[in-house]
Design an enzyme around this catalytic site. Structure first.
Site, PDB file in Angstrom:
ATOM      1  N   ASP A  94      43.824  46.518  37.196  1.00 24.50           N
ATOM      2  CA  ASP A  94      44.314  46.686  38.575  1.00 24.50           C
ATOM      3  C   ASP A  94      43.761  48.012  39.105  1.00 24.50           C
ATOM      4  OD1 ASP A  94      45.677  46.924  40.955  1.00 24.50           O
ATOM      5  OD2 ASP A  94      47.675  46.940  40.060  1.00 24.50           O
ATOM      6  N   ASP A 148      43.166  57.012  44.684  1.00 24.13           N
ATOM      7  CA  ASP A 148      44.192  58.053  44.854  1.00 24.13           C
ATOM      8  C   ASP A 148      44.230  58.957  43.631  1.00 24.13           C
ATOM      9  OD1 ASP A 148      44.966  57.095  47.330  1.00 24.13           O
ATOM     10  OD2 ASP A 148      46.462  55.743  46.497  1.00 24.13           O
ATOM     11  N   SER A 201      50.632  53.427  36.834  1.00 27.33           N
ATOM     12  CA  SER A 201      49.379  53.561  36.088  1.00 27.33           C
ATOM     13  C   SER A 201      48.843  54.993  36.054  1.00 27.33           C
ATOM     14  CB  SER A 201      48.316  52.660  36.720  1.00 27.33           C
ATOM     15  OG  SER A 201      47.916  53.168  37.979  1.00 27.33           O
TER      16      SER A 201
END
Ligand code: ADP
Length: 290
Positions: free
Chosen positions: A230, A236, A275
């Site tokens: 993912d 970011d 994550s």
């Protein structure tokens, strides 16, 4: 402005969203319905994601943002609160809902995103209280006038992630010490990106990232090979990691490798915020790769 334990400080001015993520076998084309999705809810928004990333990477971090007066606000800020991000300048805007992002992620790890900004639109320049910090980190999911006011008045390092791509003034571009864009955003801004005096980092997904000044390439880093499941939030994580490395005065090659390592790790777990790796994991990963 580093404190006695030498950690750097970062003020993140940006969006807070709740991400509603549908995992689908493949992304729909326009007009198509894809069924069989599995839905999960995660805290998100580029501002919140980058604040959490900076905090997990060891910076003392404050988030200046705007959420709604609703249950989604608590959900959206939960991981930031748990990590110890300073939320005293993150306000509840009367009459606005918390921002929502609808995200579809394919089995191949590609994504499609639709954002309803809600309270992020209410982050006005006159309500700004920027805490003292070594760096200001901002993106384009809040009103541009608010960002321009903050950048004009902030005395430290200014890092701008020009995402999502939209027109911004030349003075704002020139004010940035570091600009971060992905390939699509780089194409949108074109030569104007390299007009200013600051550094420009361009990310190329699984092909890594490059750092430029005045259009001249200064450093390049490959993306470590990982099992990406993912990629939401990889940009970011990259942006926050590069900002942290810059305020720590890491050499350019090292800073870029650090940001690529952090971003690669961020692609191996589902959800933008869950994550985001901590400092120890990134350093261990870099050591293992030699
Ligand atoms: P964005 O997420 O903003 O679209 P990119 O796709 O360029 O930006 O990804 C940002 C950074 O995340 C890349 O420069 C790279 O370091 C890392 N990254 C993205 N996808 C992968 C991948 N499949 N494997 C390893 N690293 C990746």
């Amino acid at each position: 402005m580093s404190d006695s334990n030498h950690s750097v400080s970062i003020a993140v001015l940006g969006s807070v969203n709740l991400d509603i993520v549908a995992s689908v076998p493949r992304l729909p084309v326009p007009g198509e319905t894809v069924t069989g999705a599995d839905i999960r809810r995660y805290p998100g928004g580029k501002g919140a994601n980058q604040a959490l990333a900076a905090c997990r990477l060891g910076a003392r971090t404050a988030l200046i943002g705007s959420v709604g007066e609703d249950a989604e606000a608590g959900e959206a800020l939960a991981l930031l609160r748990a990590a110890g991000v300073d939320l005293s300048a993150c306000r509840a805007a009367h009459g606005f809902p918390t921002g929502i992002a609808l995200i579809a992620v394919s089995a191949a790890g590609e994504n499609q995103i639709v954002v309803a900004p809600g309270a992020n639109r209410a982050l006005a320049p006159d309500a700004l209280t920027l805490p003292p910090a070594d760096a200001l980190l901002a993106q384009l999911e809040i009103p541009i006038r608010t960002l321009e006011t903050a950048a004009a008045n902030f005395p430290g390092l200014i890092c701008l992630n020009l995402a999502p791509a939209m027109r911004v003034s030349r003075p704002l571009l020139h004010r940035a010490h570091l600009i971060v864009v992905n390939e699509t955003e780089a194409a949108f801004f074109g030569d104007a990106l390299h007009d200013g005096p600051g550094l420009v980092a361009v990310t190329f997904g699984a092909a890594g990232a490059r750092l430029y000044r005045g259009g001249e390439e200064l450093a390049a880093a490959a993306a470590p090979r990982v099992q990406a499941i993912d990629t939401t939030g990889a940009g970011d994580c990259f942006t926050a990691a590069l900002a942290v490395a810059m305020v720590e005065h890491q050499a350019l090659e090292d800073a870029l490798a650090f940001a690529c390592a952090a971003a690669a790790l961020a692609t191996t777990v589902r959800g933008a915020q869950p994550s985001l790796p901590d400092r120890g994991r990134v350093e261990a990963f870099l050591r293992k790769r030699g």
